[in-house]
Design a protein around this motif. Structure first.
Motif, PDB file in Angstrom:
ATOM      1  N   GLN A  42       4.018   8.032   4.431  1.00  0.00           N
ATOM      2  CA  GLN A  42       4.794   6.171   4.348  1.00  0.00           C
ATOM      3  C   GLN A  42       3.782   5.110   4.467  1.00  0.00           C
ATOM      4  OE1 GLN A  42       8.586   5.781   4.727  1.00  0.00           O
ATOM      5  NE2 GLN A  42       8.826   3.589   4.317  1.00  0.00           N
ATOM      6  N   GLU A  50       0.315   4.215  -5.347  1.00  0.00           N
ATOM      7  CA  GLU A  50       1.722   3.568  -5.837  1.00  0.00           C
ATOM      8  C   GLU A  50      -0.176   1.715  -6.725  1.00  0.00           C
ATOM      9  OE1 GLU A  50       4.737   0.994  -5.387  1.00  0.00           O
ATOM     10  OE2 GLU A  50       3.765   0.812  -4.035  1.00  0.00           O
ATOM     11  N   ASP A  56       5.473   5.416  -8.943  1.00  0.00           N
ATOM     12  CA  ASP A  56       5.635   3.950  -8.895  1.00  0.00           C
ATOM     13  C   ASP A  56       6.558   5.104  -7.644  1.00  0.00           C
ATOM     14  OD1 ASP A  56       5.785   3.109 -10.758  1.00  0.00           O
ATOM     15  OD2 ASP A  56       6.604   3.667 -11.798  1.00  0.00           O
ATOM     16  N   TRP A  57       6.015   4.150  -6.283  1.00  0.00           N
ATOM     17  CA  TRP A  57       7.072   4.547  -5.189  1.00  0.00           C
ATOM     18  C   TRP A  57       8.439   3.063  -4.535  1.00  0.00           C
ATOM     19  CZ3 TRP A  57       5.267   2.559  -0.046  1.00  0.00           C
ATOM     20  CH2 TRP A  57       5.834   3.197   0.928  1.00  0.00           C
ATOM     21  N   ASP A  58       9.658   2.929  -4.800  1.00  0.00           N
ATOM     22  CA  ASP A  58      11.045   2.640  -3.901  1.00  0.00           C
ATOM     23  C   ASP A  58      10.803   3.239  -2.500  1.00  0.00           C
ATOM     24  OD1 ASP A  58      12.820   1.394  -3.926  1.00  0.00           O
ATOM     25  OD2 ASP A  58      14.093   1.907  -5.483  1.00  0.00           O
ATOM     26  N   GLU A  59      10.375   2.042  -1.631  1.00  0.00           N
ATOM     27  CA  GLU A  59      10.336   2.199  -0.200  1.00  0.00           C
ATOM     28  C   GLU A  59      11.770   2.421  -0.129  1.00  0.00           C
ATOM     29  OE1 GLU A  59       8.595   0.568   3.530  1.00  0.00           O
ATOM     30  OE2 GLU A  59       7.720  -0.011   1.049  1.00  0.00           O
ATOM     31  N   ASP A  60      12.629   1.168  -0.278  1.00  0.00           N
ATOM     32  CA  ASP A  60      13.986   1.545  -0.126  1.00  0.00           C
ATOM     33  C   ASP A  60      15.067   2.101  -0.368  1.00  0.00           C
ATOM     34  OD1 ASP A  60      13.445  -1.228   0.884  1.00  0.00           O
ATOM     35  OD2 ASP A  60      13.759  -2.283  -0.403  1.00  0.00           O
ATOM     36  N   ALA A  61      14.728   3.496  -1.350  1.00  0.00           N
ATOM     37  CA  ALA A  61      14.955   3.902  -1.875  1.00  0.00           C
ATOM     38  C   ALA A  61      14.876   5.519  -1.481  1.00  0.00           C
ATOM     39  CB  ALA A  61      16.124   4.448  -2.651  1.00  0.00           C
ATOM     40  N   HIS A  62      13.247   5.428  -0.923  1.00  0.00           N
ATOM     41  CA  HIS A  62      12.587   6.533  -0.110  1.00  0.00           C
ATOM     42  C   HIS A  62      12.441   7.861  -1.589  1.00  0.00           C
ATOM     43  CE1 HIS A  62      13.071   5.109   3.290  1.00  0.00           C
ATOM     44  NE2 HIS A  62      14.316   5.593   3.448  1.00  0.00           N
ATOM     45  N   GLU A  63      12.415   7.791  -3.045  1.00  0.00           N
ATOM     46  CA  GLU A  63      11.751   8.065  -4.123  1.00  0.00           C
ATOM     47  C   GLU A  63      10.545   6.967  -4.737  1.00  0.00           C
ATOM     48  OE1 GLU A  63      16.704   7.619  -5.472  1.00  0.00           O
ATOM     49  OE2 GLU A  63      15.494   6.550  -6.874  1.00  0.00           O
ATOM     50  N   VAL A  64       9.866   8.729  -5.192  1.00  0.00           N
ATOM     51  CA  VAL A  64       8.551   8.774  -5.769  1.00  0.00           C
ATOM     52  C   VAL A  64       8.898   8.710  -6.920  1.00  0.00           C
ATOM     53  CG1 VAL A  64       6.335   9.005  -5.799  1.00  0.00           C
ATOM     54  CG2 VAL A  64       7.583   8.756  -3.233  1.00  0.00           C
ATOM     55  N   GLY A  67       3.860   7.364 -11.830  1.00  0.00           N
ATOM     56  CA  GLY A  67       3.529   5.922 -12.193  1.00  0.00           C
ATOM     57  C   GLY A  67       2.936   5.784 -13.789  1.00  0.00           C
TER      58      GLY A  67
END
Length: 92
Positions: A42, A50, A56-64, A67
């Motif tokens: 993390q 990223e 592409d990392w969506d930290e809030d949704a915990h999705e990768v 990119g």
């Protein structure tokens, strides 16, 4: 090593498949090691990948997801994946 595992997992990941990409070492045991790996992923690995545009990392949704620069490293990842059984265990 965690970065390579994540990138190879993304190489093989089918976005149509609802199963999450799981990246684990398997050579550690115990909750402390798992927590350390999660913290490293993390706070170190995901931000660097990223920054390079490989994910592409969506930290809030915990999705990768792949990119915009993922295709630049695709040949190397495919080579590593195709020859994983010939490489040292800690390379992938």
């Amino acid at each position: 090593m965690q970065r390579r595992k994540l990138l190879v997992a993304l190489l093989e990941h089918n976005p149509q498949n609802d199963r999450p990409v799981v990246v684990g070492d398997g050579d550690g045991d115990g909750a402390a090691i798992a927590v350390e790996q999660l913290v490293q992923m993390q706070h170190v690995h995901l931000p660097k990948l990223e920054e390079y545009g490989f994910i592409d990392w969506d930290e809030d949704a915990h999705e990768v997801a792949k990119g915009p620069n993922f295709d630049e490293i695709r040949p190397l990842l495919e080579l590593l994946d195709d020859h994983a059984d010939e490489l040292p265990a800690d390379w992938l």
